[in-house]
Design a protein around this motif. Structure first.
Motif, PDB file in Angstrom:
ATOM      1  N   LYS A 146       0.800  -1.025  -0.007  1.00 64.60           N
ATOM      2  CA  LYS A 146      -0.087   0.098  -0.144  1.00 64.60           C
ATOM      3  C   LYS A 146       0.779   1.465   0.005  1.00 64.60           C
ATOM      4  O   LYS A 146       0.703   2.156  -0.670  1.00 64.60           O
ATOM      5  CB  LYS A 146      -0.802   0.011   1.246  1.00 64.60           C
ATOM      6  N   GLU A 149       1.965   1.774  -3.692  1.00 70.51           N
ATOM      7  CA  GLU A 149       0.944   2.531  -4.410  1.00 70.51           C
ATOM      8  C   GLU A 149       0.672   4.065  -3.863  1.00 70.51           C
ATOM      9  O   GLU A 149       0.593   4.902  -4.938  1.00 70.51           O
ATOM     10  CB  GLU A 149      -0.418   1.903  -4.059  1.00 70.51           C
ATOM     11  N   LYS A 153       1.482   7.154  -6.402  1.00 71.08           N
ATOM     12  CA  LYS A 153       0.380   8.025  -6.726  1.00 71.08           C
ATOM     13  C   LYS A 153       0.647   9.515  -6.466  1.00 71.08           C
ATOM     14  O   LYS A 153       0.188  10.374  -7.112  1.00 71.08           O
ATOM     15  CB  LYS A 153      -1.068   7.685  -5.843  1.00 71.08           C
ATOM     16  N   SER A 158       0.362   5.002 -11.270  1.00 70.15           N
ATOM     17  CA  SER A 158      -0.371   4.051 -10.581  1.00 70.15           C
ATOM     18  C   SER A 158       0.471   2.535 -10.841  1.00 70.15           C
ATOM     19  O   SER A 158       1.441   2.680 -11.773  1.00 70.15           O
ATOM     20  CB  SER A 158      -1.845   3.858 -11.123  1.00 70.15           C
ATOM     21  N   THR A 164       3.050  -4.677  -7.807  1.00 67.92           N
ATOM     22  CA  THR A 164       2.990  -4.032  -6.416  1.00 67.92           C
ATOM     23  C   THR A 164       3.603  -5.024  -5.418  1.00 67.92           C
ATOM     24  O   THR A 164       4.745  -4.855  -4.661  1.00 67.92           O
ATOM     25  CB  THR A 164       1.907  -3.241  -5.791  1.00 67.92           C
TER      26      THR A 164
END
Length: 334
Positions: A146, A149, A153, A158, A164
């Motif tokens: 996370k 990401e 961002k 993305s 990921t």
């Protein structure tokens, strides 16, 4: 205050007299310190109003004396104390913290440790509204995807869930290392790109076909041929594919399969929340659970523990890591 709150305030030129930055994760400590160092003073102002002290080479009285100086031809002076965990009698700093000079920005780097909350220094920092106390905690491996990401961002990019996880598996939880690799991608790829495995392979060098993530998929699907191709590649490239982190990743994988077996509500959202994965990957664990019942899953975990010890030399004198991995995967899949 959180890291984002501190950086937002600094960007808005809201400065505090004291920033006490502590904890196990040096990345955020360095980011805050570097931002203050690079953005508060002009180069001309730094000549007379910027000093860096080191805990090993300083005493706390010297730090306090520096902090109590007034700035010269500037609104602020900056005093950065690095390696503060090495300085003696740091609790004495509380006498300054009680009434810090508003024109000084004192930045204390207290890395890999946290202050004892019972001490006078912590109490003084916590009580003074003009002091920022920030604990930079090491991220758990499960938090890294996370964070990747989120970082991308912020940069206008993305990334697909599979990529990921690929980055997270190979880069671990060293945030500085992760950022170095992500910045390679942001340099060569145009903004608004959705990063995929091909981008990662080309620019970072992590194979999209021969990686632990694809090995997990091969094992989950009982694809013996694909699994053998991957472990043979690992055996020939042991520097990039060390057996110990490979076993660790597979251990985590089978642990989540075992958790899946005992989740009553098998809805995608509930499974994802319970076992700690992206909803995107729930179908993979569902398939793996069908191919490995609870008994087989427990057996695989037992094998992984056994071969983890063997890979570290316990009850193993001469077997090469590549051969150990081949044995392990054969036993798991058969």
């Amino acid at each position: 205050m959180t890291f984002d709150q501190i950086i937002t305030d600094l960007k808005n030129k809201i400065y505090k007299p004291v920033y006490f930055l502590m904890g196990d994760e040096p990345f955020f400590i360095d980011k805050i310190t570097n931002y203050i160092q690079e953005n508060v003073l002009t180069e001309a102002e730094k000549s007379f109003n910027f000093s860096v002290l080191y805990g090993k080479d300083s005493d706390i009285n010297n730090v306090i004396d520096n902090a109590r100086r007034f700035p010269m031809m500037a609104n602020y002076q900056i005093v950065i104390l690095k390696e503060a965990q090495e300085i003696k009698n740091i609790d004495t700093l509380n006498y300054y913290i009680v009434s810090p000079l508003k024109s000084t920005i004192l930045v204390v780097n207290f890395k890999y440790k946290t202050l004892d909350k019972r001490k006078k220094l912590y109490k003084a920092l916590n009580k003074n509204k003009d002091a920022v106390i920030f604990e930079s905690k090491k991220m758990y491996d499960s938090q890294i995807p996370k964070w990747i990401e989120y970082f991308l961002k912020q940069k206008g990019y993305s990334i697909d869930p599979k990529s990921t996880m690929l980055l997270a598996e190979y880069l671990g939880n060293d945030l500085s290392k992760i950022v170095n690799e992500l910045e390679k991608l942001t340099i060569v790829l145009p903004a608004n790109t959705k990063i995929n495995a091909e981008h990662i392979e080309k620019n970072i060098g992590i194979s999209k076909d021969f990686n632990v993530f694809e090995l997990q998929n091969a094992i989950a699907n009982k694809d013996v041929l694909k699994a053998n191709r991957i472990i043979n590649y690992f055996a020939k490239n042991q520097k990039q594919h060390n057996i110990i982190p490979t076993i660790s990743a597979l251990f985590n994988f089978f642990t989540k399969i075992l958790q899946y077996h005992f989740v009553k509500d098998k809805s995608q959202r509930n499974v994802a929340a319970t076992i700690g994965v992206s909803p995107y990957f729930v179908k993979d664990y569902s398939l793996a659970a069908r191919n490995y019942n609870a008994r087989k899953t427990v057996h695989a975990i037992s094998l992984l523990r056994e071969y983890d010890m063997k890979s570290k030399g316990v009850d193993n004198v001469s077997t090469e890591p590549g051969e150990l991995l081949k044995e392990l995967i054969f036993k798991i899949m058969h």
